[in-house]
Design a protein around this motif. Sequence first.
Motif, PDB file in Angstrom:
ATOM      1  N   LEU A   1      20.588 -19.333  12.638  1.00 45.19           N
ATOM      2  CA  LEU A   1      20.656 -20.195  13.821  1.00 45.19           C
ATOM      3  C   LEU A   1      21.992 -20.932  13.885  1.00 45.19           C
ATOM      4  N   TYR A   2      22.483 -21.374  12.737  1.00 46.25           N
ATOM      5  CA  TYR A   2      23.765 -22.085  12.746  1.00 46.25           C
ATOM      6  C   TYR A   2      24.901 -21.141  13.125  1.00 46.25           C
TER       7      TYR A   2
ATOM      8  N   ILE B   1      32.854 -24.046  17.172  1.00 48.27           N
ATOM      9  CA  ILE B   1      33.938 -25.028  17.221  1.00 48.27           C
ATOM     10  C   ILE B   1      34.722 -25.029  15.909  1.00 48.27           C
ATOM     11  N   CYS B   2      34.001 -25.096  14.790  1.00 42.55           N
ATOM     12  CA  CYS B   2      34.666 -25.151  13.490  1.00 42.55           C
ATOM     13  C   CYS B   2      35.404 -23.856  13.177  1.00 42.55           C
TER      14      CYS B   2
ATOM     15  N   CYS C   1      32.306 -25.004   9.049  1.00 41.22           N
ATOM     16  CA  CYS C   1      32.257 -23.599   9.447  1.00 41.22           C
ATOM     17  C   CYS C   1      31.367 -22.767   8.535  1.00 41.22           C
ATOM     18  N   CYS C   2      31.367 -23.073   7.233  1.00 39.32           N
ATOM     19  CA  CYS C   2      30.803 -22.140   6.248  1.00 39.32           C
ATOM     20  C   CYS C   2      29.621 -22.659   5.443  1.00 39.32           C
ATOM     21  N   TRP C   3      29.193 -23.909   5.656  1.00 36.58           N
ATOM     22  CA  TRP C   3      28.135 -24.431   4.793  1.00 36.58           C
ATOM     23  C   TRP C   3      26.856 -23.620   4.890  1.00 36.58           C
ATOM     24  N   ALA C   4      26.530 -23.115   6.082  1.00 35.70           N
ATOM     25  CA  ALA C   4      25.291 -22.351   6.241  1.00 35.70           C
ATOM     26  C   ALA C   4      25.357 -21.033   5.473  1.00 35.70           C
ATOM     27  N   LEU C   5      26.560 -20.465   5.334  1.00 29.46           N
ATOM     28  CA  LEU C   5      26.697 -19.241   4.551  1.00 29.46           C
ATOM     29  C   LEU C   5      26.441 -19.512   3.077  1.00 29.46           C
TER      30      LEU C   5
ATOM     31  N   ALA D   1      31.910 -14.340   0.370  1.00 30.61           N
ATOM     32  CA  ALA D   1      33.352 -14.579   0.427  1.00 30.61           C
ATOM     33  C   ALA D   1      34.038 -13.592   1.362  1.00 30.61           C
ATOM     34  N   ALA D   2      33.622 -12.332   1.317  1.00 31.85           N
ATOM     35  CA  ALA D   2      34.205 -11.329   2.212  1.00 31.85           C
ATOM     36  C   ALA D   2      33.886 -11.647   3.667  1.00 31.85           C
ATOM     37  N   LEU D   3      32.649 -12.063   3.937  1.00 30.38           N
ATOM     38  CA  LEU D   3      32.259 -12.416   5.298  1.00 30.38           C
ATOM     39  C   LEU D   3      33.070 -13.607   5.808  1.00 30.38           C
ATOM     40  N   ILE D   4      33.266 -14.609   4.958  1.00 33.09           N
ATOM     41  CA  ILE D   4      34.048 -15.782   5.350  1.00 33.09           C
ATOM     42  C   ILE D   4      35.483 -15.382   5.691  1.00 33.09           C
ATOM     43  N   SER D   5      36.082 -14.552   4.843  1.00 36.91           N
ATOM     44  CA  SER D   5      37.453 -14.120   5.089  1.00 36.91           C
ATOM     45  C   SER D   5      37.567 -13.328   6.387  1.00 36.91           C
ATOM     46  N   LEU D   6      36.618 -12.443   6.643  1.00 35.73           N
ATOM     47  CA  LEU D   6      36.654 -11.645   7.867  1.00 35.73           C
ATOM     48  C   LEU D   6      36.450 -12.516   9.103  1.00 35.73           C
ATOM     49  N   GLU D   7      35.567 -13.502   9.004  1.00 35.25           N
ATOM     50  CA  GLU D   7      35.347 -14.402  10.139  1.00 35.25           C
ATOM     51  C   GLU D   7      36.629 -15.147  10.505  1.00 35.25           C
TER      52      GLU D   7
END
Length: 270
Positions: free
Chosen positions: A153-154, A162-163, A200-204, A223-229
Amino acid sequence: MRTIQRPSTKDHPLRRGVLLPVRDLAVAWSLLVLIAALAWVLTVGQARDMGIEPGTMGMALPLFLLLWVAMMAAMMLPSVAPVAVTWAKGIARQSGGATRILRTTEFLLGYLLAWTAFGVLAYGGLALTGALVDRNPDAGRWIGAAAFALAGLYQLGPLKDICLRHCRSPMAQLMRYASYRPRLRDLRVGLHHGAYCVGCCWALMVVLIPLGVMNIAAMAGVAALISLEKLSYRGVQLARVAGVAFLVLAVLALFQDWLVPGLQGSMTPM
């Protein structure tokens, strides 16, 4: 005869505009790569001696925060590297080599300080979920489903957007940071950017509760998902796809225990 003076190497425009920034950027990138590599070595080494289990894994808060900071350095520095390097490039002409390294380090310390503050909340969440699973092992699947649903949901919500857009456009941030007072400016810059990164990433990070905080495969995937985002030109769309995937996992977690190894009552080997 008129003497023709050659321009000094120090004042040569190529050295002033190209060679110096390239050297500075190389130093900044090397520093980030070294820190991230050491953090991964430390994290993997620690994970080999631990299992995947619910709760805080018997760690007190200070020890947990030390491990948490190492994890965040390993997982987050690759995605924050462009911002840190851009900042280092901006301060390159204002400082000497040693000072630039210190200022870049101060930026990274501020960034990790933001994640350390979130680590305190993460410790509380792990302690709570661990107590619930110890009391009722069947609660693990419901906690896992809730964690996946919250992350999904987040990911689809406006605050994430926004973040994420803020993290993907560092130049607008750096122009604002330039007006900060010099005292502890680099620490404040890193802290400010780190706060947006947490937003941006706390929910991950929440999905590591069901998957296992010390699950190296899960950490690498997140970590890979965060970098790609943050770095891919399709990052915003990818974040939404991940959100839908997490919602699907939230439903499946109610029926598939293998999706929540971090919430099983007994220790699961790495």
